[in-house]
Design an enzyme around this catalytic site. Structure first.
Site, PDB file in Angstrom:
ATOM      1  N   ASP A 197      -8.887  10.732   2.653  1.00 20.92           N
ATOM      2  CA  ASP A 197      -8.962   9.282   2.733  1.00 20.92           C
ATOM      3  C   ASP A 197      -9.606   8.694   1.475  1.00 20.92           C
ATOM      4  O   ASP A 197     -10.656   9.166   1.021  1.00 20.92           O
ATOM      5  CB  ASP A 197      -9.777   8.885   3.973  1.00 20.92           C
ATOM      6  CG  ASP A 197      -9.903   7.395   4.146  1.00 20.92           C
ATOM      7  OD1 ASP A 197      -8.886   6.740   4.398  1.00 20.92           O
ATOM      8  OD2 ASP A 197     -11.036   6.882   4.007  1.00 20.92           O
ATOM      9  N   GLU A 255      -5.116   9.884  -0.577  1.00 22.11           N
ATOM     10  CA  GLU A 255      -4.866   8.442  -0.557  1.00 22.11           C
ATOM     11  C   GLU A 255      -5.669   7.856  -1.705  1.00 22.11           C
ATOM     12  O   GLU A 255      -6.884   8.067  -1.789  1.00 22.11           O
ATOM     13  CB  GLU A 255      -5.313   7.801   0.750  1.00 22.11           C
ATOM     14  CG  GLU A 255      -5.058   6.299   0.775  1.00 22.11           C
ATOM     15  CD  GLU A 255      -5.944   5.530   1.745  1.00 22.11           C
ATOM     16  OE1 GLU A 255      -5.609   4.378   2.049  1.00 22.11           O
ATOM     17  OE2 GLU A 255      -6.970   6.069   2.182  1.00 22.11           O
TER      18      GLU A 255
END
Length: 605
Positions: free
Chosen positions: A258, A295
């Site tokens: 993330d 990401e």
């Protein structure tokens, strides 16, 4: 250095803790019998003790400096929540995936799901019953939103505070292993979303044990995690061990990291590079490919370039530009960062160059953004038309298909699934799921709950949203996000499901679509038309997409060949209005496309 309670069998358990600034550390065994044992200080800030007559299920915690007691930062299970004691877990599991060899990254068709809302039960074991449906759809990889222990029983997962502990309300370690094992039996790989850029606010006791955070950098969630300051080797080891833990002990196939743009490290060897090196070593040991997918908001090719090229060597990253360009075209949304998008030329560039902003001026950011990434293969990029962020961070949590016409939703699906990139679907997208996906939590601190409510309101006010957002703390907010699986068998929902199945079948069976080659594609555009052409040694595929609510007549830029139509979203079979594109198409011939129409032509060499 492994961390946490390492159960060795026969009542033997080794406890390892990193607490470099502590003067003394004691292990407290709480149940079934109480016992306090001094731990021995090791090198580099680690503490260790080996204990006999400790069985799985034993509750324990640590006492620092003869004072406060806290759960284990590397706890495997928190049966009483984030504030309760940790529990010893037996790592043994009867795996049946011995012959599992994985799914190649370039062949993955990803399906993002949230365990709590994927089924009515909201558990790992309940999700197993839906795997045949996903396999029938054509999915060969699921991406599970974070399962690290978070406060309460309702959360997106990004408020986790125990990265090694599997959420107890989902079914704990045993449940997750059962799900992974079942996925592999169905030929489905498992990608797990992990958060290495921040911890949630409630139950976050990391700073009690050591300098896990640094004030050198700030993130949207407060102080940054300490990857390059004093004592950072222990912090880096904590997250490297966490990565290896999921891939090794849970047979996970890949991790989605993330928001790596919020992982700050100015050291000579970036943490992500070190992480990739450790995963590569483990991959060799287990005999199958393991992947790290980032990401990133930076549009920075260093994330996926090889170490020899000065990069971090990760396997893939998300491409937000593709989503933003596509979303702006079909929705006409220009709020926030969407003001930077909305032209067919930009989607064509996303197809050919991946990044729309590759050191171009971004009006939204008021600066230049991104860098050129065309030296990297298309197989290193994950794209989508919607995901948990893009849906859930809207005030009403409405899915894209509820904002656009049915024909535009079909066009959007084709734009993603016929692309040269790794496609990702968000759960329920394939049958036009009516349920929203909004932000939800179940904190126990009233002040924190109030802060979350006010924070969401302020965020939506910045996007000029009117009305009141759903209360993130309310159980009904969470419950209304659960999927309605029965809808997939009804009317237009079933047609949409069949449309997705057909697109995936084309992607898997047509050589020009299976090869994610940047050298064998071209993308051109006009004001409302995008033409994506991909080819192999034996054939060509031309996808014509009308991003307009009006019919258009055009002469697509395609080579001279015998082109035959193989798919038309306006056909009555797909509940379209009426197909107008001709069944055969010659070079320089005009073709008429219906509003929001996608037409695919094939030419055999």
């Amino acid at each position: 250095m492994r961390l946490g309670a390492q159960y060795l069998g026969n009542g033997q358990c080794e406890f390892i803790l990193w607490a470099p600034t502590a003067a003394t550390v004691s292990l407290q065994l709480l149940a079934p019998k109480q016992q306090q044992i001094a731990m021995e200080q090791q090198e580099s800030g680690y503490w260790r003790v080996a204990v006999s007559d400790v069985q799985p299920g034993t509750l324990y915690q640590y006492q620092l400096n003869d004072g406060e007691t806290r759960p284990d930062p590397a706890s495997n299970l928190q049966p009483q929540g984030v504030h309760g004691p940790s529990q010893v877990v037996d790592p043994q599991f009867n795996w049946s995936d011995r012959n599992w060899s994985g799914v190649p990254l370039e062949a993955m068709i990803l399906y993002e799901l949230h365990v709590g809302t994927f089924t009515q039960e909201g558990t790992f074991e309940a999700a197993i019953s839906r795997l045949p449906d996903l396999k029938d759809l054509g999915i060969n990889a699921i991406e599970i939103m974070p399962v690290a222990q978070f406060p309460g029983d309702r959360n997106w997962g990004y408020d986790g505070v125990y990265p090694f502990a599997v959420q107890d309300s989902y079914g704990g370690p045993e449940g997750l292993k059962k799900l992974v094992d079942a996925c592999h039996q169905q030929g489905i790989a498992v990608v797990l979303d992990v958060v290495y850029n921040h911890f949630g606010p409630e139950g976050n006791y990391l700073s009690h044990f050591g300098p896990y955070f640094t004030n050198t950098y700030r993130t949207p969630w407060g102080s940054a995690i300490n990857f390059d300051d004093a004592y950072s080797p222990g912090v880096r080891n904590y997250f490297i061990e966490n990565t290896l833990y999921w891939l090794r002990d849970y047979h996970i196939d890949a991790l989605r990291l993330d928001a790596v743009h919020a992982i700050y490290d100015l050291g000579a060897k970036h943490f992500l590079q070190e992480l990739g090196e450790n995963v590569a070593t483990l991959s060799e040991q287990v005999g199958r490919e393991l992947y790290l997918i980032a990401e990133s908001d930076l549009n920075d090719p260093r994330v996926i370039r090889s170490v020899e090229q000065g990069g971090y060597g990760l396997d893939a990253q998300w491409s937000d530009d593709f989503h933003h360009a596509l979303h702006a075209l079909v929705s006409n949304d220009r709020q926030g960062y969407y003001q930077d998008y909305g032209e067919c030329e930009q989607l064509a560039k996303a197809y050919s160059d991946t990044f729309v902003y590759d050191w171009k001026y971004s009006p939204h950011r008021h600066r230049f953004h991104g860098n050129v990434v065309t030296d990297r293969p298309c197989s290193q990029f994950v794209i989508c038309s919607q995901n948990h962020d893009q849906i859930g961070n809207r005030m009403l949590g409405e899915r894209l298909s509820h904002m656009i016409p049915y024909e535009a939703a079909k066009l959007t699906a084709a734009a993603v699934l016929l692309s040269p990139y790794i496609p990702l679907l968000f759960m329920g997208e394939e049958y036009d799921e009516p349920a929203p996906f909004v932000y939800f939590v179940s904190h126990s601190d009233p002040d924190l709950i109030k802060a979350v409510r006010e924070g969401r309101k302020q965020e939506f006010a910045a996007f000029h949203c009117e009305g009141e957002p759903d209360d993130p703390e309310a159980p009904e907010t969470f419950n209304k996000c659960k999927l309605n699986w029965e809808k997939r068998h009804e009317g237009k929902n079933k047609t949409m499901l069949d449309w997705y199945k057909h697109l995936i079948q084309l992607r898997k069976t047509i050589p020009a679509l299976t090869q994610l080659s940047r050298d064998r594609l071209s993308a051109t555009s006009t004001e409302t038309l995008v033409v994506l052409r991909r080819w192999s040694e034996t054939e060509q595929i031309a996808t014509l997409m009308n991003f307009s609510d009006q019919p258009i007549t055009c002469q697509p830029e395609i080579p001279t060949a015998e082109w035959h139509k193989i798919l038309d979203s306006a056909d009555s079979k797909w509940q379209g209005s009426a197909a107008s594109a001709s069944d055969a198409l010659a070079s320089q011939q005009s073709v008429t496309l219906q509003p929001w129409n996608c037409v695919v032509y094939q030419a055999i060499a």
